[in-house]
Design a protein around this motif. Structure first.
Motif, PDB file in Angstrom:
ATOM      1  N   ARG A  12       0.824  -1.214   0.000  1.00  0.00           N
ATOM      2  CA  ARG A  12       0.000   0.000   0.000  1.00  0.00           C
ATOM      3  C   ARG A  12       0.857   1.262   0.000  1.00  0.00           C
ATOM      4  O   ARG A  12       0.518   2.244  -0.656  1.00  0.00           O
ATOM      5  CB  ARG A  12      -0.932   0.004   1.217  1.00  0.00           C
ATOM      6  CG  ARG A  12      -2.084  -0.961   1.090  1.00  0.00           C
ATOM      7  CD  ARG A  12      -2.957  -0.986   2.333  1.00  0.00           C
ATOM      8  NE  ARG A  12      -3.503   0.321   2.652  1.00  0.00           N
ATOM      9  CZ  ARG A  12      -4.069   0.605   3.817  1.00  0.00           C
ATOM     10  NH1 ARG A  12      -4.140  -0.293   4.772  1.00  0.00           N
ATOM     11  NH2 ARG A  12      -4.548   1.815   4.054  1.00  0.00           N
ATOM     12  N   ASN A  17      -0.383   8.239  -2.081  1.00  0.00           N
ATOM     13  CA  ASN A  17       0.007   9.654  -2.116  1.00  0.00           C
ATOM     14  C   ASN A  17       0.189  10.127  -0.668  1.00  0.00           C
ATOM     15  O   ASN A  17       0.079   9.333   0.267  1.00  0.00           O
ATOM     16  CB  ASN A  17      -1.023  10.492  -2.881  1.00  0.00           C
ATOM     17  CG  ASN A  17      -2.399  10.475  -2.262  1.00  0.00           C
ATOM     18  OD1 ASN A  17      -2.554  10.259  -1.067  1.00  0.00           O
ATOM     19  ND2 ASN A  17      -3.417  10.698  -3.070  1.00  0.00           N
ATOM     20  N   SER A  19      -1.520  12.010   1.556  1.00  0.00           N
ATOM     21  CA  SER A  19      -2.582  11.859   2.548  1.00  0.00           C
ATOM     22  C   SER A  19      -2.939  10.391   2.771  1.00  0.00           C
ATOM     23  O   SER A  19      -3.346  10.018   3.867  1.00  0.00           O
ATOM     24  CB  SER A  19      -3.812  12.678   2.150  1.00  0.00           C
ATOM     25  OG  SER A  19      -4.236  12.337   0.857  1.00  0.00           O
ATOM     26  N   GLU A  20      -2.767   9.557   1.760  1.00  0.00           N
ATOM     27  CA  GLU A  20      -3.004   8.128   1.953  1.00  0.00           C
ATOM     28  C   GLU A  20      -1.951   7.515   2.872  1.00  0.00           C
ATOM     29  O   GLU A  20      -2.230   6.544   3.571  1.00  0.00           O
ATOM     30  CB  GLU A  20      -3.010   7.402   0.608  1.00  0.00           C
ATOM     31  CG  GLU A  20      -4.242   7.691  -0.225  1.00  0.00           C
ATOM     32  CD  GLU A  20      -4.141   7.162  -1.645  1.00  0.00           C
ATOM     33  OE1 GLU A  20      -3.011   6.846  -2.095  1.00  0.00           O
ATOM     34  OE2 GLU A  20      -5.170   7.080  -2.305  1.00  0.00           O
ATOM     35  N   VAL A 114      -9.343   9.793   5.688  1.00  0.00           N
ATOM     36  CA  VAL A 114      -9.822   9.028   4.525  1.00  0.00           C
ATOM     37  C   VAL A 114     -10.529   9.969   3.564  1.00  0.00           C
ATOM     38  O   VAL A 114     -10.331   9.913   2.348  1.00  0.00           O
ATOM     39  CB  VAL A 114     -10.736   7.866   4.959  1.00  0.00           C
ATOM     40  CG1 VAL A 114     -11.508   7.301   3.788  1.00  0.00           C
ATOM     41  CG2 VAL A 114      -9.930   6.770   5.625  1.00  0.00           C
ATOM     42  N   GLU A 115     -11.344  10.864   4.111  1.00  0.00           N
ATOM     43  CA  GLU A 115     -12.041  11.838   3.262  1.00  0.00           C
ATOM     44  C   GLU A 115     -11.067  12.799   2.589  1.00  0.00           C
ATOM     45  O   GLU A 115     -11.221  13.146   1.430  1.00  0.00           O
ATOM     46  CB  GLU A 115     -13.080  12.615   4.079  1.00  0.00           C
ATOM     47  CG  GLU A 115     -14.236  11.769   4.558  1.00  0.00           C
ATOM     48  CD  GLU A 115     -14.988  11.080   3.431  1.00  0.00           C
ATOM     49  OE1 GLU A 115     -15.252  11.731   2.391  1.00  0.00           O
ATOM     50  OE2 GLU A 115     -15.290   9.884   3.577  1.00  0.00           O
ATOM     51  N   SER A 117      -7.959  12.124   1.835  1.00  0.00           N
ATOM     52  CA  SER A 117      -7.199  11.388   0.819  1.00  0.00           C
ATOM     53  C   SER A 117      -8.003  11.178  -0.456  1.00  0.00           C
ATOM     54  O   SER A 117      -7.427  11.081  -1.539  1.00  0.00           O
ATOM     55  CB  SER A 117      -6.714  10.056   1.376  1.00  0.00           C
ATOM     56  OG  SER A 117      -7.780   9.170   1.576  1.00  0.00           O
ATOM     57  N   LYS A 118      -9.317  11.128  -0.344  1.00  0.00           N
ATOM     58  CA  LYS A 118     -10.163  11.001  -1.543  1.00  0.00           C
ATOM     59  C   LYS A 118     -10.091  12.253  -2.408  1.00  0.00           C
ATOM     60  O   LYS A 118     -10.271  12.186  -3.616  1.00  0.00           O
ATOM     61  CB  LYS A 118     -11.614  10.744  -1.144  1.00  0.00           C
ATOM     62  CG  LYS A 118     -11.863   9.368  -0.574  1.00  0.00           C
ATOM     63  CD  LYS A 118     -13.312   9.224  -0.169  1.00  0.00           C
ATOM     64  CE  LYS A 118     -13.573   7.887   0.506  1.00  0.00           C
ATOM     65  NZ  LYS A 118     -14.963   7.773   0.987  1.00  0.00           N
ATOM     66  N   GLN A 119      -9.825  13.395  -1.783  1.00  0.00           N
ATOM     67  CA  GLN A 119      -9.778  14.664  -2.513  1.00  0.00           C
ATOM     68  C   GLN A 119      -8.360  15.055  -2.909  1.00  0.00           C
ATOM     69  O   GLN A 119      -8.165  16.079  -3.550  1.00  0.00           O
ATOM     70  CB  GLN A 119     -10.389  15.768  -1.650  1.00  0.00           C
ATOM     71  CG  GLN A 119     -11.836  15.520  -1.311  1.00  0.00           C
ATOM     72  CD  GLN A 119     -12.370  16.517  -0.298  1.00  0.00           C
ATOM     73  OE1 GLN A 119     -11.709  17.485   0.048  1.00  0.00           O
ATOM     74  NE2 GLN A 119     -13.580  16.279   0.184  1.00  0.00           N
ATOM     75  N   ASP A 120      -7.378  14.263  -2.541  1.00  0.00           N
ATOM     76  CA  ASP A 120      -5.976  14.577  -2.834  1.00  0.00           C
ATOM     77  C   ASP A 120      -5.639  14.159  -4.268  1.00  0.00           C
ATOM     78  O   ASP A 120      -5.617  12.971  -4.579  1.00  0.00           O
ATOM     79  CB  ASP A 120      -5.069  13.844  -1.848  1.00  0.00           C
ATOM     80  CG  ASP A 120      -3.622  14.274  -1.940  1.00  0.00           C
ATOM     81  OD1 ASP A 120      -3.280  15.035  -2.860  1.00  0.00           O
ATOM     82  OD2 ASP A 120      -2.837  13.842  -1.077  1.00  0.00           O
TER      83      ASP A 120
END
Length: 159
Positions: A12, A17, A19-20, A114-115, A117-120
């Motif tokens: 993983r 990225n 934020s992940e 998590v939210e 990282s979805k926008q990164d």
């Protein structure tokens, strides 16, 4: 932490990225805490201490990576410091209920990141890694991971 979990986190990390990476570190801490509670029930106190210490190492890395140009970093530092104190207390007292407190704070922080990282939109932090596609082949009793990459010839050191 068991070997399979370490391999999962390693895979993983190669694809994550910025934020992940934070979410992965939270997941690593959660795995350490879960395994610590499991070995505490088995009264394996040496392994329990090691798992708590590994969770602290991950937490210390999160603390060290805070960017203090943002006001939110100070709030995160306060939460991380609280979690660190509770991890120390859990390790010293051999008390799994204290680990539940840390896990509760960790879960709430994880939901937020998590939210984020979805926008990164940034790409993976690590360059020159293979793309891993899991589930393409199955071995006897296990899933075999296959790696397919467009720049496999460029992997490793070049002279």
């Amino acid at each position: 932490m068991v070997k399979e979990k370490l391999q999962e986190f390693t895979m993983r990390i190669t694809q994550a990225n910025r934020s992940e990476l934070i979410v992965i570190m939270y997941d690593m801490m959660k795995a350490d805490i879960s395994y610590a509670k499991e070995v505490l029930e088995q009264q394996d106190y040496d392994r329990y201490r090691k798992e708590c210490q590994h969770a602290q190492k991950v937490l210390n890395e999160l603390m060290a990576s805070l960017d203090y140009h943002y006001a939110m970093s100070y709030d995160l530092l306060s939460l991380y410091s609280y979690m660190n104190k509770r991890l120390v207390a859990a390790c010293m007292k051999k008390d799994g209920t204290i680990l539940d407190e840390v896990e509760m704070v960790l879960d709430k922080l994880r939901i937020g990141f998590v939210e984020v990282s979805k926008q990164d939109p940034t790409g993976p932090v690590m360059k020159n890694t293979q793309q891993v596609y899991a589930g393409l082949t199955y071995g006897r009793g296990a899933l075999n991971e296959s790696a397919i990459g467009y720049n496999d010839a460029n992997r490793g050191f070049t002279a």
